[in-house]
Design a protein around this motif. Structure first.
Motif, PDB file in Angstrom:
ATOM      1  N   VAL A  17       3.331   8.487  -1.004  1.00  0.00           N
ATOM      2  CA  VAL A  17       4.046   9.122   0.109  1.00  0.00           C
ATOM      3  C   VAL A  17       4.985  10.180  -0.469  1.00  0.00           C
ATOM      4  O   VAL A  17       5.933   9.858  -1.188  1.00  0.00           O
ATOM      5  CB  VAL A  17       4.841   8.089   0.929  1.00  0.00           C
ATOM      6  CG1 VAL A  17       5.628   8.779   2.038  1.00  0.00           C
ATOM      7  CG2 VAL A  17       3.898   7.044   1.519  1.00  0.00           C
ATOM      8  N   MET A  18       4.714  11.436  -0.148  1.00  0.00           N
ATOM      9  CA  MET A  18       5.485  12.531  -0.740  1.00  0.00           C
ATOM     10  C   MET A  18       6.804  12.783  -0.011  1.00  0.00           C
ATOM     11  O   MET A  18       7.733  13.358  -0.573  1.00  0.00           O
ATOM     12  CB  MET A  18       4.645  13.815  -0.757  1.00  0.00           C
ATOM     13  CG  MET A  18       3.383  13.725  -1.616  1.00  0.00           C
ATOM     14  SD  MET A  18       3.711  13.428  -3.377  1.00  0.00           S
ATOM     15  CE  MET A  18       3.397  11.649  -3.491  1.00  0.00           C
ATOM     16  N   GLU A  19       6.904  12.366   1.254  1.00  0.00           N
ATOM     17  CA  GLU A  19       8.140  12.573   2.018  1.00  0.00           C
ATOM     18  C   GLU A  19       9.082  11.398   1.781  1.00  0.00           C
ATOM     19  O   GLU A  19       9.251  10.522   2.621  1.00  0.00           O
ATOM     20  CB  GLU A  19       7.818  12.748   3.503  1.00  0.00           C
ATOM     21  CG  GLU A  19       7.029  14.017   3.784  1.00  0.00           C
ATOM     22  CD  GLU A  19       7.080  14.418   5.241  1.00  0.00           C
ATOM     23  OE1 GLU A  19       8.145  14.854   5.699  1.00  0.00           O
ATOM     24  OE2 GLU A  19       6.059  14.294   5.914  1.00  0.00           O
ATOM     25  N   PRO A  49      -0.205  14.728 -10.083  1.00  0.00           N
ATOM     26  CA  PRO A  49      -0.687  14.693  -8.700  1.00  0.00           C
ATOM     27  C   PRO A  49      -0.874  13.256  -8.213  1.00  0.00           C
ATOM     28  O   PRO A  49      -1.178  12.361  -9.010  1.00  0.00           O
ATOM     29  CB  PRO A  49      -2.039  15.414  -8.770  1.00  0.00           C
ATOM     30  CG  PRO A  49      -2.048  16.128 -10.076  1.00  0.00           C
ATOM     31  CD  PRO A  49      -1.172  15.349 -10.997  1.00  0.00           C
ATOM     32  N   PRO A  50      -0.697  13.011  -6.908  1.00  0.00           N
ATOM     33  CA  PRO A  50      -0.964  11.667  -6.377  1.00  0.00           C
ATOM     34  C   PRO A  50      -2.453  11.350  -6.427  1.00  0.00           C
ATOM     35  O   PRO A  50      -3.290  12.258  -6.445  1.00  0.00           O
ATOM     36  CB  PRO A  50      -0.460  11.750  -4.931  1.00  0.00           C
ATOM     37  CG  PRO A  50      -0.500  13.206  -4.594  1.00  0.00           C
ATOM     38  CD  PRO A  50      -0.233  13.947  -5.872  1.00  0.00           C
ATOM     39  N   GLU A  51      -2.769  10.058  -6.483  1.00  0.00           N
ATOM     40  CA  GLU A  51      -4.154   9.572  -6.468  1.00  0.00           C
ATOM     41  C   GLU A  51      -4.973  10.135  -7.628  1.00  0.00           C
ATOM     42  O   GLU A  51      -6.164  10.407  -7.479  1.00  0.00           O
ATOM     43  CB  GLU A  51      -4.837   9.910  -5.133  1.00  0.00           C
ATOM     44  CG  GLU A  51      -4.127   9.333  -3.924  1.00  0.00           C
ATOM     45  CD  GLU A  51      -4.860   9.631  -2.625  1.00  0.00           C
ATOM     46  OE1 GLU A  51      -6.099   9.765  -2.648  1.00  0.00           O
ATOM     47  OE2 GLU A  51      -4.193   9.743  -1.582  1.00  0.00           O
ATOM     48  N   PRO A  76       0.829  -1.206   0.000  1.00  0.00           N
ATOM     49  CA  PRO A  76       0.000   0.000   0.000  1.00  0.00           C
ATOM     50  C   PRO A  76       0.866   1.259   0.000  1.00  0.00           C
ATOM     51  O   PRO A  76       2.018   1.237   0.420  1.00  0.00           O
ATOM     52  CB  PRO A  76      -0.791  -0.125   1.310  1.00  0.00           C
ATOM     53  CG  PRO A  76      -0.819  -1.586   1.600  1.00  0.00           C
ATOM     54  CD  PRO A  76       0.492  -2.129   1.109  1.00  0.00           C
ATOM     55  N   LYS A  77       0.296   2.323  -0.483  1.00  0.00           N
ATOM     56  CA  LYS A  77       0.952   3.628  -0.617  1.00  0.00           C
ATOM     57  C   LYS A  77       1.874   3.711  -1.828  1.00  0.00           C
ATOM     58  O   LYS A  77       2.513   4.731  -2.051  1.00  0.00           O
ATOM     59  CB  LYS A  77       1.738   4.012   0.655  1.00  0.00           C
ATOM     60  CG  LYS A  77       0.898   4.088   1.917  1.00  0.00           C
ATOM     61  CD  LYS A  77      -0.139   5.188   1.826  1.00  0.00           C
ATOM     62  CE  LYS A  77      -0.918   5.333   3.128  1.00  0.00           C
ATOM     63  NZ  LYS A  77      -1.946   6.390   3.043  1.00  0.00           N
ATOM     64  N   LYS A  78       1.966   2.627  -2.612  1.00  0.00           N
ATOM     65  CA  LYS A  78       2.736   2.704  -3.850  1.00  0.00           C
ATOM     66  C   LYS A  78       1.905   3.313  -4.985  1.00  0.00           C
ATOM     67  O   LYS A  78       2.449   3.719  -6.004  1.00  0.00           O
ATOM     68  CB  LYS A  78       3.244   1.319  -4.259  1.00  0.00           C
ATOM     69  CG  LYS A  78       4.447   0.823  -3.458  1.00  0.00           C
ATOM     70  CD  LYS A  78       5.670   1.702  -3.690  1.00  0.00           C
ATOM     71  CE  LYS A  78       6.925   1.148  -3.055  1.00  0.00           C
ATOM     72  NZ  LYS A  78       7.529   0.043  -3.793  1.00  0.00           N
ATOM     73  N   GLY A  79       0.581   3.318  -4.838  1.00  0.00           N
ATOM     74  CA  GLY A  79      -0.272   3.969  -5.831  1.00  0.00           C
ATOM     75  C   GLY A  79      -0.490   3.184  -7.105  1.00  0.00           C
ATOM     76  O   GLY A  79      -0.955   3.736  -8.110  1.00  0.00           O
ATOM     77  N   TYR A  80      -0.204   1.882  -7.080  1.00  0.00           N
ATOM     78  CA  TYR A  80      -0.324   1.096  -8.312  1.00  0.00           C
ATOM     79  C   TYR A  80      -1.769   0.970  -8.784  1.00  0.00           C
ATOM     80  O   TYR A  80      -2.018   0.776  -9.978  1.00  0.00           O
ATOM     81  CB  TYR A  80       0.287  -0.290  -8.108  1.00  0.00           C
ATOM     82  CG  TYR A  80       1.788  -0.271  -7.933  1.00  0.00           C
ATOM     83  CD1 TYR A  80       2.601   0.472  -8.785  1.00  0.00           C
ATOM     84  CD2 TYR A  80       2.399  -0.994  -6.914  1.00  0.00           C
ATOM     85  CE1 TYR A  80       3.974   0.492  -8.623  1.00  0.00           C
ATOM     86  CE2 TYR A  80       3.773  -0.979  -6.745  1.00  0.00           C
ATOM     87  CZ  TYR A  80       4.558  -0.239  -7.599  1.00  0.00           C
ATOM     88  OH  TYR A  80       5.919  -0.213  -7.434  1.00  0.00           O
ATOM     89  N   GLU A  81      -2.733   1.081  -7.865  1.00  0.00           N
ATOM     90  CA  GLU A  81      -4.130   1.007  -8.277  1.00  0.00           C
ATOM     91  C   GLU A  81      -4.491   2.142  -9.233  1.00  0.00           C
ATOM     92  O   GLU A  81      -5.289   1.968 -10.164  1.00  0.00           O
ATOM     93  CB  GLU A  81      -5.061   0.994  -7.053  1.00  0.00           C
ATOM     94  CG  GLU A  81      -4.985   2.224  -6.177  1.00  0.00           C
ATOM     95  CD  GLU A  81      -3.979   2.113  -5.033  1.00  0.00           C
ATOM     96  OE1 GLU A  81      -4.301   2.575  -3.923  1.00  0.00           O
ATOM     97  OE2 GLU A  81      -2.869   1.585  -5.268  1.00  0.00           O
ATOM     98  N   TYR A  82      -3.875   3.310  -9.024  1.00  0.00           N
ATOM     99  CA  TYR A  82      -4.142   4.457  -9.900  1.00  0.00           C
ATOM    100  C   TYR A  82      -3.462   4.276 -11.263  1.00  0.00           C
ATOM    101  O   TYR A  82      -3.989   4.706 -12.291  1.00  0.00           O
ATOM    102  CB  TYR A  82      -3.685   5.749  -9.227  1.00  0.00           C
ATOM    103  CG  TYR A  82      -4.411   6.000  -7.928  1.00  0.00           C
ATOM    104  CD1 TYR A  82      -5.709   6.494  -7.926  1.00  0.00           C
ATOM    105  CD2 TYR A  82      -3.814   5.698  -6.706  1.00  0.00           C
ATOM    106  CE1 TYR A  82      -6.400   6.693  -6.732  1.00  0.00           C
ATOM    107  CE2 TYR A  82      -4.492   5.888  -5.511  1.00  0.00           C
ATOM    108  CZ  TYR A  82      -5.784   6.385  -5.531  1.00  0.00           C
ATOM    109  OH  TYR A  82      -6.466   6.570  -4.351  1.00  0.00           O
ATOM    110  N   LEU A  83      -2.319   3.624 -11.264  1.00  0.00           N
ATOM    111  CA  LEU A  83      -1.644   3.332 -12.531  1.00  0.00           C
ATOM    112  C   LEU A  83      -2.465   2.334 -13.352  1.00  0.00           C
ATOM    113  O   LEU A  83      -2.588   2.475 -14.575  1.00  0.00           O
ATOM    114  CB  LEU A  83      -0.240   2.786 -12.255  1.00  0.00           C
ATOM    115  CG  LEU A  83       0.599   2.358 -13.464  1.00  0.00           C
ATOM    116  CD1 LEU A  83       0.698   3.467 -14.505  1.00  0.00           C
ATOM    117  CD2 LEU A  83       1.989   1.922 -13.009  1.00  0.00           C
ATOM    118  N   ILE A  84      -3.036   1.339 -12.683  1.00  0.00           N
ATOM    119  CA  ILE A  84      -3.882   0.367 -13.387  1.00  0.00           C
ATOM    120  C   ILE A  84      -5.123   1.053 -13.957  1.00  0.00           C
ATOM    121  O   ILE A  84      -5.519   0.813 -15.109  1.00  0.00           O
ATOM    122  CB  ILE A  84      -4.263  -0.790 -12.440  1.00  0.00           C
ATOM    123  CG1 ILE A  84      -3.022  -1.637 -12.124  1.00  0.00           C
ATOM    124  CG2 ILE A  84      -5.360  -1.661 -13.059  1.00  0.00           C
ATOM    125  CD1 ILE A  84      -3.227  -2.648 -11.013  1.00  0.00           C
TER     126      ILE A  84
END
Length: 383
Positions: free
Chosen positions: A290-292, A330-332, A208-216
């Motif tokens: 995660v931006m930091e 932007p994230p997400e 989680p927090k890798k954001g792969y769901e948004y890439l898919i």
């Protein structure tokens, strides 16, 4: 000169272990007269089957072993200790709200007992650190002869947010692969893809927090414009951090009817495989949430392979992809990821320019140059 490395180490599958191995290997390649050994931190009680370079290893949650590890190094003939530090590596869960179950004490037990010159590489430096985190990092810096960070933004945070003397901090880039900038066709066919397919990829531990769901989700939009686009997600499901996340990603692929367009490689990606995957890639995406984050080996390796990159604006990405070396989204935001990918496919000149600029940037940070800076720093401290 004899170096004692204190770090996680392969076969443990983590980014710090991979970094430590690459650093040790390139230092040895540079100067065969340099001797070394490794003290390794295990994340499981049974440990790992290490090679002969690991002379001592211990379970990260065994507090008494930190003192023993320091004594082992103190009694050795090492001239200097190279420490790879990341909160969470030493039996502690750390995020921006909490420094950990014992506030960083595990690692500090080791550092306080150490009687050799020390260089500590800080892989995690927060833009907004909690108060207790600041005190722990300050002590690490006080007890180290020098601290190394992998990006200029990390030095800025240490001086401005942690009040660390800038003279104590040395910026040494992560280290990038020394590879020619090949075309993708040969590597695509070698890996079982069609050479005419557009390959989008991302790598690393799947958690989680890798954001792969948004890439898919973005791939569903990309496919409407480019039916020959494929997504490669290579990396092992993180064993301690929600293996179910991997299944969530697979379910999303099924839901969006992308089964033939998304390939998962569920294993820890070693260096040769990583290079082959990157050589086959047209566009690399880092959709992290995660931006930091002040370092990213996967992003720099993609740049080192001369690939066009799309990333969320985490701290390291903002520095690495500045001056139009890549596209920040932007994230997400799956729609913005899709928009960036489509733009790069639609405009080959823009994509090729970014590839060239990325490659040029990473060439200044290849591992041989990184290891040279470390060796110079070690010799300066010893002398």
């Amino acid at each position: 000169m004899k170096i004692a490395y204190f770090s996680s180490y392969p076969p443990k599958a983590c980014g710090i272990a991979t970094y430590a191995l690459a650093l040790r290997k390139t230092i040895k390649d540079r100067d065969h007269s340099i001797e070394d050994f490794v003290v390794a931190i295990d994340d499981r009680e049974q440990g790992y089957s290490y090679g002969s370079s690991v002379k001592f290893h211990f379970w990260d949650k065994d507090g008494t072993s930190y003192q023993t590890a320091a004594e082992f190094i103190n009694n050795s003939d090492a001239n200097i200790v190279d420490i790879q530090h990341e909160f969470g590596l030493y039996g502690e869960k750390v995020n921006t709200e909490t420094v950990g179950n014992n506030n960083g004490e595990n690692f500090l037990i080791f550092l306080r007992a150490l009687k050799k010159p020390v260089v500590t590489t800080l892989h995690m430096v927060y833009r907004k650190p909690p108060k207790k985190h600041i005190s722990v990092v300050k002590e690490i810096c006080d007890r180290s002869n020098k601290v190394v960070v992998l990006a200029h933004i990390a030095k800025k945070f240490l001086t401005e947010k942690y009040d660390i003397n800038p003279d104590k901090i040395v910026v040494i880039p992560h280290g990038a692969p020394n590879v020619p900038k090949y075309a993708t066709a040969f590597f695509k066919e070698m890996l079982g893809f069609d050479k005419k397919e557009i390959l989008i990829s991302s790598f690393g531990l799947i958690r989680p927090k890798k954001g792969y769901e948004y890439l898919i989700e973005a791939m569903a939009e990309v496919k409407k414009r480019f039916p020959n686009a494929k997504l490669l997600l290579a990396g092992r499901a993180h064993p301690q951090k929600s293996p179910e996340y991997y299944q969530i990603l697979k379910d999303k692929v099924k839901e969006l009817r992308l089964k033939d367009s998304v390939k998962f490689v569920n294993k820890f990606v070693n260096y040769p495989d990583l290079i082959n995957y990157l050589m086959a890639t047209n566009i690399f995406v880092a959709p992290f949430l995660v931006m930091e984050q002040v370092s990213s080996g996967t992003l720099l390796y993609a740049m080192g392979a001369g690939r066009a990159c799309v990333s969320t604006p985490f701290d390291y990405a903002k520095e690495a992809l500045a001056n139009n070396r890549g596209i920040l989204v932007p994230p997400e935001d799956a729609s913005k990821i899709a928009e960036a990918i489509i733009r790069l496919i639609d405009h080959p000149k823009i994509r090729h320019r970014m590839q060239n600029e990325s490659y040029k940037y990473a060439r200044q940070q290849i591992w041989s140059k990184t290891s040279k800076q470390y060796v110079s720093l070690f010799k300066e401290i010893i002398s």
